[in-house]
Design an enzyme around this catalytic site. Structure first.
Site, PDB file in Angstrom:
ATOM      1  N   SER A 186       0.819  -1.206   0.000  1.00 38.50           N
ATOM      2  CA  SER A 186       0.000   0.000   0.000  1.00 38.50           C
ATOM      3  C   SER A 186       0.857   1.263   0.000  1.00 38.50           C
ATOM      4  CB  SER A 186      -0.908   0.023   1.225  1.00 38.50           C
ATOM      5  OG  SER A 186      -1.735  -1.108   1.232  1.00 38.50           O
TER       6      SER A 186
HETATM    7  N1  SAH Z   1      -1.251  -4.618   4.007  1.00 35.69           N
HETATM    8  C1  SAH Z   1      -0.418  -4.754   2.809  1.00 35.69           C
HETATM    9  C2  SAH Z   1      -1.248  -4.573   1.556  1.00 35.69           C
HETATM   10  C3  SAH Z   1      -1.317  -5.811   0.748  1.00 35.69           C
HETATM   11  S1  SAH Z   1      -2.400  -5.697  -0.658  1.00 35.69           S
HETATM   12  C4  SAH Z   1       0.707  -3.748   2.897  1.00 35.69           C
HETATM   13  O1  SAH Z   1       1.111  -3.400   3.979  1.00 35.69           O
HETATM   14  O2  SAH Z   1       1.229  -3.331   1.893  1.00 35.69           O
HETATM   15  C5  SAH Z   1      -3.839  -6.540  -0.064  1.00 35.69           C
HETATM   16  C6  SAH Z   1      -3.636  -7.957   0.354  1.00 35.69           C
HETATM   17  O3  SAH Z   1      -4.929  -8.496   0.672  1.00 35.69           O
HETATM   18  C7  SAH Z   1      -3.062  -8.892  -0.702  1.00 35.69           C
HETATM   19  O4  SAH Z   1      -1.863  -9.438  -0.211  1.00 35.69           O
HETATM   20  C8  SAH Z   1      -4.127  -9.953  -0.912  1.00 35.69           C
HETATM   21  O5  SAH Z   1      -3.631 -11.254  -1.127  1.00 35.69           O
HETATM   22  C9  SAH Z   1      -4.874  -9.881   0.415  1.00 35.69           C
HETATM   23  N2  SAH Z   1      -6.249 -10.418   0.411  1.00 35.69           N
HETATM   24  C10 SAH Z   1      -7.221 -10.295  -0.538  1.00 35.69           C
HETATM   25  N3  SAH Z   1      -8.335 -10.937  -0.167  1.00 35.69           N
HETATM   26  C11 SAH Z   1      -8.085 -11.498   1.055  1.00 35.69           C
HETATM   27  C12 SAH Z   1      -8.839 -12.299   1.955  1.00 35.69           C
HETATM   28  N4  SAH Z   1     -10.104 -12.677   1.690  1.00 35.69           N
HETATM   29  N5  SAH Z   1      -8.255 -12.685   3.113  1.00 35.69           N
HETATM   30  C13 SAH Z   1      -6.983 -12.329   3.405  1.00 35.69           C
HETATM   31  N6  SAH Z   1      -6.206 -11.574   2.592  1.00 35.69           N
HETATM   32  C14 SAH Z   1      -6.742 -11.157   1.429  1.00 35.69           C
END
Ligand code: SAH
Length: 217
Positions: free
Chosen positions: A68
């Site tokens: 993010s």
């Molecule tokens: N928090 C992260 C952002 C990752 S992007 C950061 O610090 O940069 C969002 C993430 O949500 C992805 O890794 C994706 O695999 C995850 N995601 C999507 N749907 C999900 C679900 N149902 N349960 C858990 N994770 C999920």
């Protein structure tokens, strides 16, 4: 000056610039800014992108996911905190663990769920590298939350759902706050407060997140 000391200083300077930029963009919560300043984002991005780690942009993580944008992380956590302690926090979508590390600076306890196992492994390694031991990482479908550790004072979701997942509402403590992106095409940030009289939703900024998916990989 040694080469290593030089790199350390460059990193300190670029990090300070990133914090200034977040301030300019309107982040006011000093505790949030301090938490972001405390987490070395370059550890969480792929090596080839490390030089861009302190730009205020989302960066690719592999697996069609992104780390993010720091502004979004700051904005969401500022909304989540509302000037109070985060308490027991649940994060859905741990990705590489960056936001979980920021949350750990401010929360009593952080549980973070990720559905893609290799990403979870990377998050685990990244948190180990920075010596962060306060995050409990779990492999699973975060739509169902984490009933075993509920209720949570704060819940933050890093992927956009079509609707607010009902399980997450149920696991939000009374007095608790949840911040999440909602929508399939156009998305907005939603703040949900669990008050004595019920749930109150406030729709905020237009945003763009990866979708919240079902099941695990
Ligand atoms: N928090 C992260 C952002 C990752 S992007 C950061 O610090 O940069 C969002 C993430 O949500 C992805 O890794 C994706 O695999 C995850 N995601 C999507 N749907 C999900 C679900 N149902 N349960 C858990 N994770 C999920």
């Amino acid at each position: 000056m040694s080469v290593l000391a030089g790199i350390g200083m460059t990193s300190a300077r670029t990090r300070a610039r990133m914090i200034e930029r977040l301030r300019e963009k309107g982040i006011r919560d000093e505790r949030v800014l301090a938490a972001i300043a405390a987490v070395p984002r370059h550890v969480f991005v792929e090596e080839a992108l490390a030089s861009r780690a302190y730009e205020d942009t989302a960066l690719p993580l592999g697996f069609a996911q992104t780390i993010s944008q720091p502004f979004i992380v700051a904005r969401m956590i500022e909304l989540l905190r509302a000037g109070r302690e985060l308490g027991r926090t649940l994060e859905i979508g741990a990705g590489c663990g960056y936001q979980a590390a920021v949350l750990a600076q401010l929360a009593g306890e952080v549980h973070a769920i990720e559905r893609i196992e290799p990403l979870l492994a990377r998050a685990r390694r990244n948190l180990e590298i920075i010596g962060e031991t306060r995050v409990h990482l779990l492999h699973g479908d975060g739509q169902f939350g984490l009933p075993a550790a509920a209720p949570f004072d704060t819940i933050i979701v890093a992927a956009a759902a079509a609707r607010v997942p009902p399980a997450l509402l149920q696991q939000l403590a009374c007095g608790g706050r949840m911040v999440l992106p909602v929508g399939t095409g156009d998305q907005y940030l939603s703040l949900i407060e669990h008050r004595a009289e019920g749930y109150v939703e406030t729709r905020l900024d237009a945003v763009r997140f990866v979708p919240l998916l079902t099941g695990v990989e």
